[in-house]
Design a protein around this motif. Structure first.
Motif, PDB file in Angstrom:
ATOM      1  N   ALA A   1       0.603  -1.237   0.082  1.00 12.04           N
ATOM      2  CA  ALA A   1      -0.068  -0.087   0.139  1.00 12.04           C
ATOM      3  C   ALA A   1       1.014   1.351   0.010  1.00 12.04           C
ATOM      4  O   ALA A   1       0.426   2.251  -0.428  1.00 12.04           O
ATOM      5  CB  ALA A   1      -1.001  -0.229   1.151  1.00 12.04           C
ATOM      6  N   THR A   2       2.095   1.205   0.459  1.00  8.51           N
ATOM      7  CA  THR A   2       2.872   2.227   0.735  1.00  8.51           C
ATOM      8  C   THR A   2       3.857   2.410  -0.443  1.00  8.51           C
ATOM      9  O   THR A   2       3.891   3.453  -0.991  1.00  8.51           O
ATOM     10  CB  THR A   2       3.766   2.090   1.928  1.00  8.51           C
ATOM     11  N   ASN A   3       4.352   1.385  -1.122  1.00 10.72           N
ATOM     12  CA  ASN A   3       5.455   1.320  -2.021  1.00 10.72           C
ATOM     13  C   ASN A   3       5.063   0.846  -3.192  1.00 10.72           C
ATOM     14  O   ASN A   3       5.877   0.775  -4.262  1.00 10.72           O
ATOM     15  CB  ASN A   3       6.697   0.675  -1.469  1.00 10.72           C
ATOM     16  N   GLY A   4       3.858   0.378  -3.213  1.00 11.42           N
ATOM     17  CA  GLY A   4       3.363  -0.364  -4.734  1.00 11.42           C
ATOM     18  C   GLY A   4       3.548   0.611  -5.792  1.00 11.42           C
ATOM     19  O   GLY A   4       3.864  -0.164  -6.978  1.00 11.42           O
ATOM     20  N   GLU A   5       3.543   1.659  -5.634  1.00 14.83           N
ATOM     21  CA  GLU A   5       3.575   2.883  -6.909  1.00 14.83           C
ATOM     22  C   GLU A   5       4.782   3.207  -7.045  1.00 14.83           C
ATOM     23  O   GLU A   5       5.064   3.811  -8.102  1.00 14.83           O
ATOM     24  CB  GLU A   5       2.355   3.744  -6.792  1.00 14.83           C
ATOM     25  N   LEU A   6       5.600   3.051  -6.122  1.00 12.94           N
ATOM     26  CA  LEU A   6       6.950   3.478  -6.248  1.00 12.94           C
ATOM     27  C   LEU A   6       7.987   2.690  -6.807  1.00 12.94           C
ATOM     28  O   LEU A   6       8.790   3.044  -7.339  1.00 12.94           O
ATOM     29  CB  LEU A   6       7.543   4.062  -4.937  1.00 12.94           C
ATOM     30  N   TYR A   7       7.557   1.288  -6.782  1.00 13.18           N
ATOM     31  CA  TYR A   7       8.666   0.487  -7.306  1.00 13.18           C
ATOM     32  C   TYR A   7       7.821  -0.480  -8.399  1.00 13.18           C
ATOM     33  O   TYR A   7       6.757  -0.225  -8.418  1.00 13.18           O
ATOM     34  CB  TYR A   7       8.832  -0.728  -6.098  1.00 13.18           C
ATOM     35  N   ASP A   8       8.809  -0.875  -9.389  1.00 14.32           N
ATOM     36  CA  ASP A   8       8.477  -1.647 -10.345  1.00 14.32           C
ATOM     37  C   ASP A   8       7.623  -3.003  -9.864  1.00 14.32           C
ATOM     38  O   ASP A   8       7.904  -3.424  -8.770  1.00 14.32           O
ATOM     39  CB  ASP A   8       9.674  -2.426 -11.001  1.00 14.32           C
ATOM     40  N   PRO A   9       6.117  -3.280 -10.443  1.00 13.25           N
ATOM     41  CA  PRO A   9       5.649  -4.272  -9.541  1.00 13.25           C
ATOM     42  C   PRO A   9       6.177  -5.778  -9.450  1.00 13.25           C
ATOM     43  O   PRO A   9       5.828  -6.278  -8.692  1.00 13.25           O
ATOM     44  CB  PRO A   9       4.423  -4.253 -10.811  1.00 13.25           C
ATOM     45  N   ASP A  10       7.060  -5.904 -10.341  1.00 17.46           N
ATOM     46  CA  ASP A  10       7.784  -7.040 -10.265  1.00 17.46           C
ATOM     47  C   ASP A  10       8.729  -7.261  -8.798  1.00 17.46           C
ATOM     48  O   ASP A  10       8.997  -8.256  -8.302  1.00 17.46           O
ATOM     49  CB  ASP A  10       8.840  -7.275 -11.529  1.00 17.46           C
ATOM     50  N   PHE A  11       9.119  -6.020  -8.439  1.00 16.67           N
ATOM     51  CA  PHE A  11       9.868  -5.933  -7.347  1.00 16.67           C
ATOM     52  C   PHE A  11       8.900  -6.260  -6.104  1.00 16.67           C
ATOM     53  O   PHE A  11       9.541  -6.746  -4.855  1.00 16.67           O
ATOM     54  CB  PHE A  11      10.578  -4.539  -6.996  1.00 16.67           C
ATOM     55  N   VAL A  12       7.825  -6.083  -6.136  1.00 18.92           N
ATOM     56  CA  VAL A  12       7.022  -5.987  -4.673  1.00 18.92           C
ATOM     57  C   VAL A  12       7.023  -7.509  -4.169  1.00 18.92           C
ATOM     58  O   VAL A  12       7.478  -7.451  -2.963  1.00 18.92           O
ATOM     59  CB  VAL A  12       5.618  -5.784  -4.943  1.00 18.92           C
ATOM     60  N   PRO A  13       6.817  -8.338  -4.839  1.00 14.38           N
ATOM     61  CA  PRO A  13       6.763 -10.059  -4.351  1.00 14.38           C
ATOM     62  C   PRO A  13       8.300 -10.141  -3.802  1.00 14.38           C
ATOM     63  O   PRO A  13       8.361 -10.773  -2.576  1.00 14.38           O
ATOM     64  CB  PRO A  13       6.340 -10.866  -5.243  1.00 14.38           C
ATOM     65  N   LEU A  14       9.107  -9.726  -4.447  1.00  9.45           N
ATOM     66  CA  LEU A  14      10.746  -9.987  -3.984  1.00  9.45           C
ATOM     67  C   LEU A  14      10.698  -9.136  -2.640  1.00  9.45           C
ATOM     68  O   LEU A  14      11.573  -9.730  -1.696  1.00  9.45           O
ATOM     69  CB  LEU A  14      11.781  -9.460  -5.057  1.00  9.45           C
ATOM     70  N   PHE A  15      10.515  -8.061  -2.462  1.00 14.02           N
ATOM     71  CA  PHE A  15      10.757  -7.256  -1.263  1.00 14.02           C
ATOM     72  C   PHE A  15       9.857  -8.078  -0.188  1.00 14.02           C
ATOM     73  O   PHE A  15      10.383  -8.166   1.214  1.00 14.02           O
ATOM     74  CB  PHE A  15      10.085  -6.033  -1.104  1.00 14.02           C
ATOM     75  N   LEU A  16       8.653  -8.469  -0.425  1.00 13.37           N
ATOM     76  CA  LEU A  16       7.689  -9.117   0.547  1.00 13.37           C
ATOM     77  C   LEU A  16       8.411 -10.418   0.871  1.00 13.37           C
ATOM     78  O   LEU A  16       8.657 -10.986   2.277  1.00 13.37           O
ATOM     79  CB  LEU A  16       6.344  -9.526   0.186  1.00 13.37           C
ATOM     80  N   ASP A  17       9.149 -11.111   0.164  1.00 10.53           N
ATOM     81  CA  ASP A  17       9.847 -12.452   0.384  1.00 10.53           C
ATOM     82  C   ASP A  17      11.071 -12.223   1.065  1.00 10.53           C
ATOM     83  O   ASP A  17      11.564 -13.010   1.766  1.00 10.53           O
ATOM     84  CB  ASP A  17      10.069 -13.378  -0.843  1.00 10.53           C
ATOM     85  N   LYS A  18      11.783 -11.135   0.946  1.00  8.75           N
ATOM     86  CA  LYS A  18      12.910 -10.663   1.484  1.00  8.75           C
ATOM     87  C   LYS A  18      12.710 -10.301   3.047  1.00  8.75           C
ATOM     88  O   LYS A  18      13.521 -10.545   3.909  1.00  8.75           O
ATOM     89  CB  LYS A  18      13.856  -9.845   0.835  1.00  8.75           C
ATOM     90  N   TRP A  19      11.852  -9.406   3.306  1.00  6.37           N
ATOM     91  CA  TRP A  19      11.784  -8.696   4.447  1.00  6.37           C
ATOM     92  C   TRP A  19      10.417  -9.159   5.346  1.00  6.37           C
ATOM     93  O   TRP A  19      10.322  -8.704   6.487  1.00  6.37           O
ATOM     94  CB  TRP A  19      11.723  -7.034   4.225  1.00  6.37           C
TER      95      TRP A  19
END
Ligand code: COA
Length: 162
Positions: free
Chosen positions: A32-50
């Protein structure tokens, strides 16, 4: 700010029973915070990392995760710790429906109390204007910007002890 909202929030150190709630806060709030700031492909990667149990367990075990509870519901979390002689607030996340009601301020206040009289840093992606306003309103100033390949800069904020 309604003082009734502040009164109903309880901030405490997280324990193992909070693990699922802590992970859930990140998984709901980070996109909700960063979804529009990052490439959509990065979102699941961030969630899986952090934002997995494995990623959140060490800070809970170390006693460096705080949660904000409203009734039985955990509505916000913060984690912190040292890096190279600096104190860093690594995560500060309040569920979207609970933002703007004093929860983040109370969580950060509890973290700063634990850190004591030391310079404290926290970061967010450039373009996260809400985090920029929030951090300035609680006494942080911009320290530097860290470039990230194919992603927005990380804006690092610093707060010196008063
Ligand atoms: C940033 C965040 C943690 C702030 O928590 P919050 O519960 O929404 O903030 P609060 O209601 O406690 O606000 C604390 C103070 O900051 C101010 N503030 C908060 N958000 C603000 C905004 N968007 N614009 C202006 N001021 C703001 C409030 O006026 C308040 O001041 P007051 O105590 O004098 O009334 C929360 O919005 C969040 O989880 N955002 C998404 C995750 C994120 O960006 N985390 C990184 C933060 S560095």
């Amino acid at each position: 700010m309604n003082s009734d909202n502040r009164a109903m929030i309880r901030v405490r150190e997280a324990d193992g029973n909070d693990l699922d709630a802590v992970v859930e806060i990140g998984r709901r709030t980070w996109p909700a915070t960063n979804g529009e700031l990052y490439d959509p492909d990065f979102v699941p990667l961030f969630l899986d990392k952090w934002w997995t149990k494995d990623a959140c367990i060490p800070s809970i075990r170390a006693g460096r995760t705080m949660v904000a509870q409203a009734g039985d519901e955990v509505v916000g979390m913060a984690s912190y710790g040292p890096l190279e002689g600096r104190q860093i607030v690594w995560k500060l996340y309040v569920l979207p429906d609970w933002q703007g009601r004093g929860v983040g301020g109370q969580l950060l206040g509890a973290v700063l109390e634990r850190i004591g009289h030391q310079p404290t840093f926290m970061s967010f992606a450039a373009g996260n204007d809400s985090a920029a306003r929030f951090t300035r309103s609680v006494g942080f100033v911009e320290d530097h910007r860290e470039p990230q390949t194919d992603m927005p800069d990380l804006v690092w904020m610093r707060r010196d002890p008063t």
